[in-house]
Design a protein around this motif. Structure first.
Motif, PDB file in Angstrom:
ATOM      1  N   LEU A  27       0.838  -1.193   0.000  1.00  0.00           N
ATOM      2  CA  LEU A  27       0.000   0.000   0.000  1.00  0.00           C
ATOM      3  C   LEU A  27       0.873   1.244   0.000  1.00  0.00           C
ATOM      4  O   LEU A  27       1.933   1.288   0.618  1.00  0.00           O
ATOM      5  CB  LEU A  27      -0.912   0.040   1.228  1.00  0.00           C
ATOM      6  CG  LEU A  27      -1.883  -1.117   1.437  1.00  0.00           C
ATOM      7  CD1 LEU A  27      -2.696  -0.897   2.703  1.00  0.00           C
ATOM      8  CD2 LEU A  27      -2.807  -1.287   0.249  1.00  0.00           C
ATOM      9  N   LYS A  28       0.394   2.268  -0.701  1.00  0.00           N
ATOM     10  CA  LYS A  28       0.943   3.624  -0.578  1.00  0.00           C
ATOM     11  C   LYS A  28      -0.122   4.457   0.118  1.00  0.00           C
ATOM     12  O   LYS A  28      -1.131   4.812  -0.475  1.00  0.00           O
ATOM     13  CB  LYS A  28       1.278   4.221  -1.937  1.00  0.00           C
ATOM     14  CG  LYS A  28       1.814   5.646  -1.835  1.00  0.00           C
ATOM     15  CD  LYS A  28       1.994   6.262  -3.202  1.00  0.00           C
ATOM     16  CE  LYS A  28       2.517   7.691  -3.076  1.00  0.00           C
ATOM     17  NZ  LYS A  28       1.545   8.602  -2.456  1.00  0.00           N
ATOM     18  N   ASN A  29       0.091   4.732   1.399  1.00  0.00           N
ATOM     19  CA  ASN A  29      -0.953   5.292   2.258  1.00  0.00           C
ATOM     20  C   ASN A  29      -2.148   4.334   2.225  1.00  0.00           C
ATOM     21  O   ASN A  29      -2.032   3.191   2.627  1.00  0.00           O
ATOM     22  CB  ASN A  29      -1.316   6.710   1.829  1.00  0.00           C
ATOM     23  CG  ASN A  29      -0.188   7.691   2.103  1.00  0.00           C
ATOM     24  OD1 ASN A  29       0.626   7.466   3.008  1.00  0.00           O
ATOM     25  ND2 ASN A  29      -0.109   8.761   1.333  1.00  0.00           N
ATOM     26  N   ASN A  30      -3.314   4.780   1.708  1.00  0.00           N
ATOM     27  CA  ASN A  30      -4.481   3.902   1.634  1.00  0.00           C
ATOM     28  C   ASN A  30      -4.767   3.442   0.206  1.00  0.00           C
ATOM     29  O   ASN A  30      -5.880   3.006  -0.099  1.00  0.00           O
ATOM     30  CB  ASN A  30      -5.718   4.618   2.200  1.00  0.00           C
ATOM     31  CG  ASN A  30      -5.629   4.809   3.690  1.00  0.00           C
ATOM     32  OD1 ASN A  30      -5.013   4.003   4.382  1.00  0.00           O
ATOM     33  ND2 ASN A  30      -6.234   5.873   4.191  1.00  0.00           N
ATOM     34  N   ARG A  31      -3.779   3.552  -0.688  1.00  0.00           N
ATOM     35  CA  ARG A  31      -3.950   3.152  -2.084  1.00  0.00           C
ATOM     36  C   ARG A  31      -3.187   1.852  -2.348  1.00  0.00           C
ATOM     37  O   ARG A  31      -2.086   1.651  -1.835  1.00  0.00           O
ATOM     38  CB  ARG A  31      -3.457   4.259  -3.007  1.00  0.00           C
ATOM     39  CG  ARG A  31      -4.209   5.561  -2.852  1.00  0.00           C
ATOM     40  CD  ARG A  31      -3.429   6.749  -3.375  1.00  0.00           C
ATOM     41  NE  ARG A  31      -3.094   6.606  -4.790  1.00  0.00           N
ATOM     42  CZ  ARG A  31      -2.327   7.476  -5.450  1.00  0.00           C
ATOM     43  NH1 ARG A  31      -1.813   8.515  -4.814  1.00  0.00           N
ATOM     44  NH2 ARG A  31      -2.064   7.290  -6.719  1.00  0.00           N
ATOM     45  N   ILE A  32      -3.770   0.983  -3.157  1.00  0.00           N
ATOM     46  CA  ILE A  32      -3.169  -0.308  -3.470  1.00  0.00           C
ATOM     47  C   ILE A  32      -2.155  -0.126  -4.597  1.00  0.00           C
ATOM     48  O   ILE A  32      -2.464   0.453  -5.640  1.00  0.00           O
ATOM     49  CB  ILE A  32      -4.244  -1.320  -3.889  1.00  0.00           C
ATOM     50  CG1 ILE A  32      -5.334  -1.441  -2.809  1.00  0.00           C
ATOM     51  CG2 ILE A  32      -3.631  -2.677  -4.169  1.00  0.00           C
ATOM     52  CD1 ILE A  32      -6.489  -2.323  -3.218  1.00  0.00           C
ATOM     53  N   VAL A  33      -0.942  -0.645  -4.386  1.00  0.00           N
ATOM     54  CA  VAL A  33       0.067  -0.655  -5.448  1.00  0.00           C
ATOM     55  C   VAL A  33      -0.233  -1.839  -6.366  1.00  0.00           C
ATOM     56  O   VAL A  33      -0.227  -2.995  -5.933  1.00  0.00           O
ATOM     57  CB  VAL A  33       1.484  -0.758  -4.855  1.00  0.00           C
ATOM     58  CG1 VAL A  33       2.519  -0.791  -5.977  1.00  0.00           C
ATOM     59  CG2 VAL A  33       1.750   0.413  -3.919  1.00  0.00           C
ATOM     60  N   ILE A  34      -0.506  -1.572  -7.618  1.00  0.00           N
ATOM     61  CA  ILE A  34      -0.949  -2.597  -8.568  1.00  0.00           C
ATOM     62  C   ILE A  34       0.259  -3.244  -9.238  1.00  0.00           C
ATOM     63  O   ILE A  34       1.137  -2.543  -9.764  1.00  0.00           O
ATOM     64  CB  ILE A  34      -1.873  -1.984  -9.630  1.00  0.00           C
ATOM     65  CG1 ILE A  34      -3.072  -1.288  -8.954  1.00  0.00           C
ATOM     66  CG2 ILE A  34      -2.367  -3.059 -10.594  1.00  0.00           C
ATOM     67  CD1 ILE A  34      -3.924  -2.212  -8.118  1.00  0.00           C
ATOM     68  N   PRO A  35       0.348  -4.587  -9.243  1.00  0.00           N
ATOM     69  CA  PRO A  35       1.444  -5.275  -9.949  1.00  0.00           C
ATOM     70  C   PRO A  35       1.384  -5.027 -11.460  1.00  0.00           C
ATOM     71  O   PRO A  35       0.342  -4.640 -12.008  1.00  0.00           O
ATOM     72  CB  PRO A  35       1.206  -6.756  -9.612  1.00  0.00           C
ATOM     73  CG  PRO A  35       0.306  -6.743  -8.417  1.00  0.00           C
ATOM     74  CD  PRO A  35      -0.523  -5.517  -8.524  1.00  0.00           C
ATOM     75  N   GLN A  36       2.494  -5.282 -12.146  1.00  0.00           N
ATOM     76  CA  GLN A  36       2.609  -4.986 -13.569  1.00  0.00           C
ATOM     77  C   GLN A  36       1.581  -5.729 -14.409  1.00  0.00           C
ATOM     78  O   GLN A  36       0.973  -5.163 -15.311  1.00  0.00           O
ATOM     79  CB  GLN A  36       4.032  -5.341 -14.040  1.00  0.00           C
ATOM     80  CG  GLN A  36       4.277  -5.117 -15.529  1.00  0.00           C
ATOM     81  CD  GLN A  36       4.271  -3.648 -15.876  1.00  0.00           C
ATOM     82  OE1 GLN A  36       4.727  -2.834 -15.104  1.00  0.00           O
ATOM     83  NE2 GLN A  36       3.730  -3.305 -17.032  1.00  0.00           N
ATOM     84  N   VAL A  37       1.312  -7.008 -14.098  1.00  0.00           N
ATOM     85  CA  VAL A  37       0.432  -7.817 -14.958  1.00  0.00           C
ATOM     86  C   VAL A  37      -1.025  -7.378 -14.864  1.00  0.00           C
ATOM     87  O   VAL A  37      -1.824  -7.705 -15.747  1.00  0.00           O
ATOM     88  CB  VAL A  37       0.562  -9.311 -14.588  1.00  0.00           C
ATOM     89  CG1 VAL A  37       1.955  -9.809 -14.845  1.00  0.00           C
ATOM     90  CG2 VAL A  37       0.194  -9.539 -13.115  1.00  0.00           C
TER      91      VAL A  37
END
Length: 409
Positions: A366-376
Motif C-alpha cells: 500500500l501507498k498510504n491507503n492506495r493499493i500498489v498494482i502489480p505490472q500484470v
C-alpha cells in the motif's frame, strides 16, 4: 391555507441527492396541503408541475407496463428513483464512508449527520451503529478527545456522541470566557495590555534562554522537577523526516505510521531531532530489548489495520488476485525487500521518493491507503477505471483515490 411549493428538481450535479431531497419535500407538501386522499392522477400532475421542465422530459421517456400506470404516484416515484438513484457500488460507498474525516472548524453534529447519511448506502446492517462509532473515533479532529474515547472499554455510539458534544461545548465555553476576559481588560488599556503580553512573553523566552543546563525547573509538561530540556515529554529521534510525518492527519499516514501513532495516542509529547551519534542511551537500550510487552492496544491497533484493509474499494476475489500477483511480481518483491533491509542505491527509483508512505498489510503493498498494482494487472485496472464513461477528471480522481501505478502522479 396556501403554502409555497418546493423548488423544482435539479437534474445536474449530484442528481441522487437532489432527487431524494425533492421527493421528501414533495411528500411533506402533499401532507401539509391535505392532499393524501386526492386521486393519484392529480398528485402526479402536481409532481410534474413542481418538478419542472427537465423532470417532465425525463417522465416522457419512461416505459410503463400498463397505460394507466402513468397516473399512479407510487409507480412514477419508483421510475424516478431508478433514474436518479442507480444501484450503488457497496465497496466504493464504504470506502467513501471510511475516508470521511472531520474538517477544521466543522461542528460535530454536521460531521455525525454526514456519517449517518453515508452509512445508509453502505449496507452495514446490524453493524451500522458500531461502524459509525468507529469512524467517529477515527475521524474526529481533536487528538485529546480521541484519546478519551479510546480509554472507554465499552464505548457505544450514544456514549461517543455525548462525549464529543460535551467536548465541543466546553471548548466553546472556554473560548467565550477568554473573549469576555480579553474584552474587559481591553476596556481599560488595549495598547498597554497588548504591549504587556508581548513583553511578558519575550521576558519569559529570554529567561529560558539564559538558564544554565544544570538549572532545575518546575516543568508544566510532566509535572515534575528536572533540568532544562530534559523533560520526559520530549522524545528525541535521529530520523529527521519523522518529525514532519507525525504532524500529518492520521488519515494521511500509511498504515505502518498509523500503528505507531495509535500506540502513542496515550502520551503527550514533543518530538525533536537529535543526531544519532548523540543518542547514546537509546542505542544502548536497543541492544538489550526486554521480552515484556508494555502495550495494551496492540490487538485493537491490528483490528484497525485489518478494518482499513477490508474497506478498500475492491472485491474479495480481485483482492486475492492482487495479493497473488504481488507475490509473483519481481519488482514489487524487490520493493518489499528494500523496505525490510534498507534501500540500495538506484534500486526501484520510481518508489524511492514515496518509500515513507509504503506499507505491507496482509500481503498487499500500500501507498498510504492506495493499493500498489502489480505490472500484470495494471492494464486490467485501467480498463476498470474507465468503465462507466465518467470523463477524464473523474477517472483520474477515481484512480488517485484507490490505486497507485508506477506512472500515476
Amino acid at each position: 391555507m396556501e403554502l409555497k411549493p418546493p423548488e423544482s428538481l435539479k437534474l445536474t450535479g449530484n442528481v441522487d441527492e437532489h432527487w431524494r431531497a425533492f421527493k421528501q419535500r414533495f411528500q411533506l407538501y402533499v401532507a401539509a396541503m391535505g392532499l393524501e386522499t386526492k386521486p393519484d392522477s392529480r398528485k402526479v400532475a402536481m409532481l410534474l408541475t413542481i418538478a419542472g421542465a427537465q423532470a417532465l422530459d425525463v417522465y416522457n421517456t419512461f416505459v410503463f407496463d400498463e397505460p394507466e400506470d402513468k397516473e399512479k404516484l407510487d409507480v412514477v416515484l419508483s421510475k424516478f428513483d431508478a433514474h436518479c438513484s442507480p444501484k450503488k457500488n457497496e465497496c466504493y460507498e464504504r470506502y467513501v464512508f471510511r475516508s470521511r474525516m472531520q474538517t477544521q472548524h466543522e461542528p460535530f453534529d454536521n460531521f455525525l449527520t454526514d456519517l449517518k447519511v453515508k452509512a445508509q448506502s453502505c449496507n452495514f446492517g446490524l453493524l451500522k451503529d458500531s461502524m459509525i462509532r468507529d469512524q467517529i473515533v477515527f475521524g474526529v479532529r481533536d487528538g485529546k478527545l480521541r484519546e478519551r474515547l479510546l480509554r472507554e472499554v465499552e464505548l457505544t455510539l450514544e456514549t461517543a456522541v455525548k462525549m464529543c458534544r460535551a467536548s465541543e461545548l466546553s471548548l466553546q465555553q472556554v473560548r467565550t470566557f477568554s473573549e469576555l476576559s480579553t474584552g474587559t481588560t481591553s476596556q481599560f488599556s488595549d495598547g498597554a495590555a497588548a504591549v504587556g503580553v508581548v513583553s511578558s512573553q519575550r521576558n519569559r523566552n529570554a529567561q529560558r534562554r539564559k538558564l544554565p543546563e544544570e538549572a532545575i525547573i518546575n516543568c508544566k509538561r510532566c509535572g515534575s522537577r528536572h533540568k532544562v530540556r530534559q523533560c520526559p515529554a520530549y522524545v528525541e529521534t535521529d530520523h529527521r523526516p519523522l518529525v514532519a510525518i507525525i504532524k500529518k492527519h492520521l488519515n494521511e499516514m500509511s498504515p505502518r505510521i498509523q500503528r505507531l501513532m495509535m500506540k502513542m495516542q496515550r502520551y503527550d509529547f514533543t518530538l525533536i531531532y537529535t543526531p544519532g551519534k548523540h543518542l547514546i542511551l537509546a542505542d544502548a537500550l536497543s541492544r538489550a530489548p526486554t521480552d515484556i510487552s508494555v502495550s495494551s492496544t496492540e490487538e485493537e491497533i491490528q483490528c484497525h489495520v485489518n478494518l482499513v484493509s477490508t474497506v478498500l474499494p475492491v472485491s474479495d476475489g480481485k483482492l486475492q488476485q492482487i495479493v497473488e500477483a504481488t507475490a509473483k511480481d519481481t519488482e514489487l518483491q524487490l520493493v518489499i525487500q528494500n523496505m525490510d533491509e534498507g534501500w540500495s542505491i538506484g534500486s526501484c527509483s520510481q518508489f524511492f521518493n514515496v518509500k515513507s508512505d509504503l506499507s505491507i498489510v496482509n500481503g498487499l503493498l500500500l501507498k498510504n491507503n492506495r493499493i500498489v498494482i502489480p505490472q500484470v494487472l495494471r492494464q486490467d485496472i485501467l480498463q476498470r477505471i474507465h468503465e462507466g464513461h465518467l470523463g477524464i477528471e473523474k477517472c483520474k480522481r477515481r484512480a488517485r483515490e484507490s490505486v497507485f501505478l508506477a506512472w500515476t502522479k
